[in-house]
Scaffold this active site. Structure first.
Site, PDB file in Angstrom:
ATOM      1  N   ALA A  62      72.318  43.943  53.171  1.00  0.00           N
ATOM      2  CA  ALA A  62      73.741  43.774  53.476  1.00  0.00           C
ATOM      3  C   ALA A  62      74.528  45.044  53.159  1.00  0.00           C
ATOM      4  O   ALA A  62      74.084  45.893  52.397  1.00  0.00           O
ATOM      5  CB  ALA A  62      74.278  42.616  52.659  1.00  0.00           C
ATOM      6  N   GLY A  81      68.777  41.314  53.179  1.00  0.00           N
ATOM      7  CA  GLY A  81      69.086  40.830  54.521  1.00  0.00           C
ATOM      8  C   GLY A  81      68.096  41.319  55.555  1.00  0.00           C
ATOM      9  O   GLY A  81      67.904  40.671  56.593  1.00  0.00           O
ATOM     10  N   GLU A 139      65.313  38.978  55.349  1.00  0.00           N
ATOM     11  CA  GLU A 139      65.778  37.681  55.865  1.00  0.00           C
ATOM     12  C   GLU A 139      65.763  37.668  57.397  1.00  0.00           C
ATOM     13  O   GLU A 139      65.430  36.661  58.011  1.00  0.00           O
ATOM     14  CB  GLU A 139      67.177  37.378  55.329  1.00  0.00           C
ATOM     15  CG  GLU A 139      67.137  37.079  53.833  1.00  0.00           C
ATOM     16  CD  GLU A 139      68.510  36.798  53.267  1.00  0.00           C
ATOM     17  OE1 GLU A 139      69.378  37.685  53.376  1.00  0.00           O
ATOM     18  OE2 GLU A 139      68.720  35.704  52.722  1.00  0.00           O
ATOM     19  N   GLU A 182      68.310  40.795  45.640  1.00  0.00           N
ATOM     20  CA  GLU A 182      69.741  40.560  45.417  1.00  0.00           C
ATOM     21  C   GLU A 182      70.090  40.252  43.967  1.00  0.00           C
ATOM     22  O   GLU A 182      71.151  40.626  43.469  1.00  0.00           O
ATOM     23  CB  GLU A 182      70.227  39.403  46.306  1.00  0.00           C
ATOM     24  CG  GLU A 182      70.331  39.735  47.784  1.00  0.00           C
ATOM     25  CD  GLU A 182      69.033  39.604  48.550  1.00  0.00           C
ATOM     26  OE1 GLU A 182      67.963  39.464  47.922  1.00  0.00           O
ATOM     27  OE2 GLU A 182      69.082  39.621  49.794  1.00  0.00           O
TER      28      GLU A 182
END
Ligand code: NAD
Length: 711
Positions: free
Chosen positions: A65, A111, A114, A136
């Protein structure tokens, strides 16, 4: 140029190449998700498309992110909406009715992974530098793009929890072994060939969690095996974090609740837990310091400009004791040729044997090979001869902490060196400017203060002497980065930065003991504050005799300057323990704790006899405040006195150097979070009750008045 290139070939296979213009890495933000979403819409609506390959035009796949955006977010509704938007877009991707393959040409973290998990198949190039994981938690967050839902459904709750709770980063082969990646490829060509072959063989894949017959690998949250995990995992996590880190709790809650519900509901649950973390003070503290400030340091914010990057090829280490042996290990590890010199061949050999021991352990764990070990050890030459130092570009002195011996080895080594070589001392207490007097080239003289054990501790404190040149500093900085450690730069002063501030923590603990607070409560207060060990246990580790020795040296130095030391009330406790009670710390098996051979350490039962309990026991928060304010105030004083010159170095030095509570984001960020005004007010109250050491640093009073904070 768009951030997502769309290329359809004659077979109807679309390759989406993520390649954000003007950035060295792809990150998740609207600049990427906008065109990505358009590309998905195109795929959804075009029947000629038979399959999709997602790859990256950068060296790495996708870093995660956009932390900048997350850091600025203060509205939980906005954070929730962001997580939901990313998830709905991933959901469209995995339900687009065509096979989607992630072609992982490099690192996919957070991310990025993900996104890969939302693809039906994952192929990675077997590049030893590429990393895969959901880290994270290290910034006080959780994977908010469906990671807490897809990973456990893919590899099981038990296997996925440690990956998310510890933020482990795996190599491609490890990720394959864990079932996160399906296939490895030797290079790009092979990766794309395999991707095409898989698409051809699997025209209508369904994600495991969308399959009607889906069964949780290892069972869902209610299964008997997992019920046991849920009974233990939360208490194990709190034993480590003392409740200071909300992220592990939210990760576990998200996985647990996801494990008793359907996939889409689980995803929404995850977004809520994510939003709570995004706006928490802890994630702001951690992102500010451990992301932005650390990245700044790594990019050279404290390195003087205008000097080309240097590399050490041959390093001389004087003194093959505990520190010298460790320095040889971390240097040889990155390929530097090391000469390890001591007064006897036996001592030098012993220093080298330290590396052999660590390498043997690495072989046992499968992280090293016998050939690798041999090549590693061939880079360390144990010796007693100064002749062997010829050609060294850097010397690090780590002999006994004695000015005379240090001066002697400095002269002998310099006689063998080129004029350009840098000479560094690893002294922990002796001012660098004074040591540089023994040098013919004080401009090339610097302090490189390592921490013990060298192979584990991530920080090196670089100390500038009065005459140290900017070029020498730049070269010292480059060497610290070459051995993959974090450098902070400090000015010469007693205790430098880290030792000076660090000492305030155990000393406050000792003072509490002298005042009659229960030793167990003192230790627990330290741990609850987020410190890695209690203050008394830490003093035992350092050894009381060493502190006594430093104290005596300080008294002598002050006396020589005609001054007296304003002594800390904790000093009397050290003197009593060492002189009257013969308890010098862990190394003798007797300190504030007893260290029975082969048994667990425990507080010395007689402690309360020698330091009787007071009738009034302080509230826990009062003790926590004393332990934390003492450290933070000293760090602010160091900043005010320009012992350390940047906020980033002060914060990172506190966390990496002496273990200042990481969830607070470092010593100055702790003050920011309390609020300068509030910190000053509380300090004044503590000063009145407990003494002058709590008098707030002048800079804090000034900044509070001006409404400023440490940036
Ligand atoms: P140590 O006693 O383990 O090792 C010192 C080594 O220096 C010994 O092997 C000794 O034989 C050798 N030596 C002594 N005189 C010598 C000479 N004239 N020529 C060559 N070798 C000589 O000590 P250590 O803990 O490794 O500390 C070394 C230095 O690092 C000290 O200045 C210390 O203050 C500093 N330091 C120590 C720590 C720590 O945690 N121990 C941390 C940071 C810095």
């Amino acid at each position: 140029m768009t951030a997502v290139q769309f290329n359809q070939d004659a077979d109807g296979i679309v390759t989406l190449t993520l390649d954000m213009p003007g950035r060295s890495m792809n990150v998740l933000n609207e600049e990427l998700t906008g065109p990505f979403s358009d590309a998905i819409a195109k795929i959804e609506n075009d029947a000629s498309i038979k399959g999709v390959i997602i790859t990256s035009g950068k060296k790495e796949f996708l870093a995660g992110a956009d932390i900048d955006k997350v850091y600025r977010m203060t509205d939980p509704a906005e954070a929730f909406a962001m997580a939901e938007a990313y998830k709905s877009f991933l959901r469209r991707l995995e339900k687009c009715g065509r096979p989607v393959v992630a072609a992982l040409n490099g690192t996919a973290l957070g991310g990025g992974l993900e996104l890969a998990l939302a693809c039906h198949y994952r192929i990675a190039i077997d590049n030893p530098k590429a990393k895969f994981g959901l880290p994270e938690v290290k910034l006080g967050l959780l994977p908010g793009g469906g990671g807490t839902q897809r990973l456990p459904r893919l590899i099981g709750i038990q296997a996925s929890l440690p990956l998310m709770l510890e933020g482990k980063e795996l190599k491609a082969a490890q990720a394959k072994q864990q079932g996160i990646i399906h296939e490895l490829a030797a290079d790009k060509d092979e990766m794309f060939a395999k991707a095409r072959a898989w698409i051809a063989a699997n025209p209508k894949p369904v994600q495991p969690w969308d399959d009607k017959k889906f069964k949780w690998p290892g069972g869902d949250s209610k299964s008997p095996a997992n019920a046991q995990v849920w009974a233990i995992a939360p208490s194990m996590a709190s034993a480590k974090t003392w409740g200071n880190m909300p992220a592990p709790t939210n990760i576990m809650s998200s996985v647990f609740e996801g494990g008793i519900t359907d996939f889409d509901t689980g995803c929404r649950v995850e977004s809520r837990y994510f939003a709570e973390l995004v706006v928490s003070q802890v994630s702001k503290n951690m992102i500010g310091t451990l992301w932005f400030q650390l990245n700044g340091i790594n990019k050279g914010s404290s390195r003087p400009e205008g000097f080309e990057r240097s590399t050490v090829r041959k390093l001389g280490i004087l003194g093959a004791g505990m520190m010298g042996a460790g320095i040889a290990y971390v240097s040889a590890k990155v390929g530097i040729e090391c000469v390890l010199l001591d007064t006897t061949q036996d001592a030098a050999d012993k220093g080298k044997a330290y590396s052999a021991g660590l390498l043997d352990k690495a072989i046992k764990r499968g992280r090293e090979t016998p050939e690798g070990k041999d090549a590693f050890l061939a880079r360390i030459k144990p010796t007693t001869s100064y002749d062997d130092l010829k050609g060294c570009d850097l010397i690090i002195e780590a002999v006994f902490e004695d000015r005379g011996i240090k001066a002697d080895v400095t002269r002998k080594a310099e006689a063998q060196l080129a004029k350009t070589a840098v000479f560094a001392s690893n002294t922990s207490t002796l001012p660098i400017t004074g040591l540089a007097e023994a040098s013919e080239r004080p401009k090339n003289f610097i302090g490189l203060h390592f921490f013990s054990p060298v192979d584990k501790m991530p920080l090196v404190e670089i100390i500038k002497g009065k005459k140290t040149s900017a070029e020498t500093l730049a070269r010292g900085f480059d060497y610290v980065q070459q051995i993959k450690k974090t450098p902070i730069v400090v000015n010469d002063s007693r205790g430098f930065y880290t030792s000076r501030c660090f000492a305030t923590y155990p000393m406050e603990g000792l003072t509490l003991l002298a005042e009659g607070q229960h030793p167990r409560s003192i230790e627990v207060a330290g741990l609850q504050a987020g410190m890695p060990v209690g203050p008394l246990a830490l003093q035992d580790e350092v050894s009381l005799s060493l502190s006594m020795h430093v104290l005596e040296q300080t008294r002598k130095d002050y006396a020589a300057e005609g001054k007296t030391v304003a002594e800390h009330p904790g000093v009397a406790v050290i003197e009593k323990m060492v002189r009257q009670l013969d308890r010098v710390g862990k190394k003798s098996g007797k300190g504030f704790y007893d260290y029975p051979q082969g048994g667990q350490k425990h507080l010395w039962p007689e402690l309360t006899k020698h330091f009787p309990l007071a009738e009034t026991q302080l509230p826990q928060q009062e003790m926590i405040d004393r332990l934390m304010y003492a450290q933070a105030n000293e760090a602010a004083k160091c900043f005010e006195e320009k012992v350390v010159e940047s906020v980033a170095d002060t914060n990172i030095g506190s966390i990496f150097g002496w273990g200042f509570a990481p969830h607070q984001g470092g010593a100055l960020q702790f003050i920011n979070a309390v609020g300068l005004d509030q910190f000053v007010k509380r300090s004044k109250v503590l000063e009145k009750k407990y003494g002058a050491r709590f008098k707030p640093a002048r800079i804090l009073v000034r900044m509070a008045k001006e409404g400023r904070r440490f940036e």
